[in-house]
Design a protein around this motif. Structure first.
Motif, PDB file in Angstrom:
ATOM      1  N   VAL A 158       0.839  -1.202   0.000  1.00 42.55           N
ATOM      2  CA  VAL A 158       0.000   0.000   0.000  1.00 42.55           C
ATOM      3  C   VAL A 158       0.873   1.249   0.000  1.00 42.55           C
ATOM      4  N   ALA A 159       1.971   1.206   0.759  1.00 48.19           N
ATOM      5  CA  ALA A 159       2.878   2.358   0.827  1.00 48.19           C
ATOM      6  C   ALA A 159       3.504   2.655  -0.532  1.00 48.19           C
ATOM      7  N   GLN A 160       3.627   1.634  -1.388  1.00 51.50           N
ATOM      8  CA  GLN A 160       4.222   1.814  -2.713  1.00 51.50           C
ATOM      9  C   GLN A 160       3.178   2.129  -3.781  1.00 51.50           C
ATOM     10  N   SER A 161       1.902   1.925  -3.457  1.00 49.70           N
ATOM     11  CA  SER A 161       0.836   2.121  -4.443  1.00 49.70           C
ATOM     12  C   SER A 161       0.571   3.605  -4.678  1.00 49.70           C
ATOM     13  N   LYS A 162       0.095   3.899  -5.870  1.00 49.93           N
ATOM     14  CA  LYS A 162      -0.192   5.285  -6.245  1.00 49.93           C
ATOM     15  C   LYS A 162      -1.593   5.384  -6.838  1.00 49.93           C
ATOM     16  N   SER A 232      -0.621  -0.909  -9.562  1.00 49.73           N
ATOM     17  CA  SER A 232      -0.853  -0.050  -8.396  1.00 49.73           C
ATOM     18  C   SER A 232       0.285   0.937  -8.211  1.00 49.73           C
ATOM     19  N   LYS A 233       1.502   0.507  -8.508  1.00 50.23           N
ATOM     20  CA  LYS A 233       2.666   1.386  -8.342  1.00 50.23           C
ATOM     21  C   LYS A 233       2.723   2.455  -9.421  1.00 50.23           C
ATOM     22  N   SER A 234       1.985   2.222 -10.518  1.00 49.00           N
ATOM     23  CA  SER A 234       1.950   3.201 -11.613  1.00 49.00           C
ATOM     24  C   SER A 234       0.677   4.036 -11.599  1.00 49.00           C
ATOM     25  N   GLY A 235      -0.182   3.794 -10.614  1.00 47.09           N
ATOM     26  CA  GLY A 235      -1.415   4.566 -10.511  1.00 47.09           C
ATOM     27  C   GLY A 235      -2.488   4.152 -11.489  1.00 47.09           C
TER      28      GLY A 235
END
Length: 402
Positions: A158-162, A232-235
């Motif tokens: 979650v901390a890495q997700s955008k 998720s990391k790329s939004g």
């Protein structure tokens, strides 16, 4: 003249007090110590009171928030007051909460904003600049207390997700994007929970936050998979793949067309579009009628394998599916290159006389041994993928019997 007299009176009074203190130094010292002690004790009690949930709930506007917190699972030995969630670390966090949020809410309370008929049903909501503080406290508490953290890796993901904010700018993904209504009441969260518990697919158009908040109840594993994916990391949100029309999503079984994936993954899509996986091939003849892998009327048990090229009536274009190889919502490249993914369809046997990839075959035994050694030297793609193509596996297929 009167001003001068008043000034003289004040000066004389001060001199009198100082004179009495000079005459009774010990008594004055004792009284001073008592006053300081009372001030310290009273100040400490007042400090603790303003940090308590009772103080926050002393205004009628906060009744519903106070009652919901006191009855929630978050009211426990670790979270004993509103401050545990709403105030950031250190003096800076305290001053921000009191001088920003607290001052604003107090001002609205004095104006009786929430007593007017037009606003009587409104809740006091957290300020936007305080949302990161709350989420920071979520991570702090659930990282420090293993009792309340079933999966620490989820917090890291979650901390890495955008997520995409205004103008397409990537912003941090917050715990509260999914866990809405966990502590305080939320009309939408209650609706989502009811939908999920009764397994009723909602119809209509929804926002990105609606997806997270509802599927946190309905399909929690899907949300966890997404937070662990490159998307998720790329939004890349649910809406960009599935759209916002939930009725259409249900009709399509959540399926996303390769052409949608191809908007971003252009090279991969173009390669895949030239492959037999996508174009399809005749696999059987029933009653003199050739049945293709793209036949929309294929039997259900056939669809499980032939989903790569299967075409539905609502498909725009040739149909097909990337999900046949890439796990849904996880979209792992390494998982898609596993031999077992190919083996799901290329099962061998008399009906489908293709290369048997099971542990009984030479390829299967070699692959299994190399995998145990941690050094996989050969994959299906090593033989069947064009060296200049990512997703076209037509190479050497003539070696397989029809």
């Amino acid at each position: 003249m009167e001003c001068g007299c008043l000034k003289d009176k004040v000066v004389n009074f001060v001199k009198l007090i100082l004179g009495q203190i000079g005459k009774h130094k010990k008594l004055a010292g004792v009284l001073f110590i008592i006053l300081v002690a009372v001030g310290l004790v009273g100040g400490k009690k007042f400090w603790h009171y303003v940090e308590s949930s009772e103080f926050c709930g002393s205004c009628h506007e906060m009744d519903v928030h106070y009652d919901s917190f006191m009855s929630s699972k978050h009211h426990n030995e670790h979270v004993h007051s509103c401050h545990n969630c709403h105030i950031g670390p250190g003096l800076k966090g305290f001053l921000h909460a009191k001088l920003s949020d607290g001052a604003h809410d107090s001002f609205e309370h004095m104006r009786k904003t929430y007593l007017t008929s037009a606003n009587s049903d409104l809740f006091i909501e957290i300020a936007e600049d305080s949302v990161p503080i709350v989420n920071g406290n979520c991570l702090r508490c659930h990282t420090d207390n293993e009792e309340y953290t079933k999966d620490k890796t989820h917090l890291e993901r979650v901390a890495q997700s955008k997520r995409k904010g205004e103008g397409g700018v990537l912003e941090n993904f917050f715990c509260t994007d999914c866990h809405i209504g966990v502590v305080h009441p939320s009309w939408s969260a209650d609706v989502y929970k009811a939908y999920a518990e009764k397994k009723i697919p909602p119809f209509g158009t929804f926002s990105e936050n609606d997806c997270y908040a509802c599927h946190r109840y309905a399909t929690p594993e899907v949300v966890k998979e997404w937070t662990n994916s490159p998307h998720s990391k790329s939004g890349v949100s649910c809406l960009e793949c599935h759209g916002n029309d939930h009725g259409q999503i249900v009709e399509r079984g959540g399926r996303v067309l390769p052409s949608k994936c191809g908007v971003c993954h252009v090279t991969m899509y173009n390669d895949f579009a030239q492959s037999r996986h996508y174009k399809g091939r005749v696999v059987a003849e029933i009653g003199g009628v050739a049945v293709s892998t793209k036949d929309a009327k294929m039997r259900k048990d056939c669809e499980e394998c032939h989903v790569l090229g299967l075409n539905k009536s609502w498909d725009v274009g040739p149909g097909g599916s990337c999900e046949g190889c890439h796990p849904k919502h996880l979209f792992s490249r390494s998982s898609a290159s596993e031999a077992k993914v190919c083996e799901n369809c290329h099962i061998g046997g008399p009906v489908h006389a293709q290369l048997d990839m099971s542990v009984k075959s030479i390829h299967g035994r070699l692959y299994g041994r190399w995998k145990e050694e941690g050094n996989i030297k050969l994959r299906c793609q090593s033989c069947h993928s064009d060296p200049y193509s990512h997703h076209n596996f037509n190479r050497n297929v003539s070696l397989l019997s029809d």
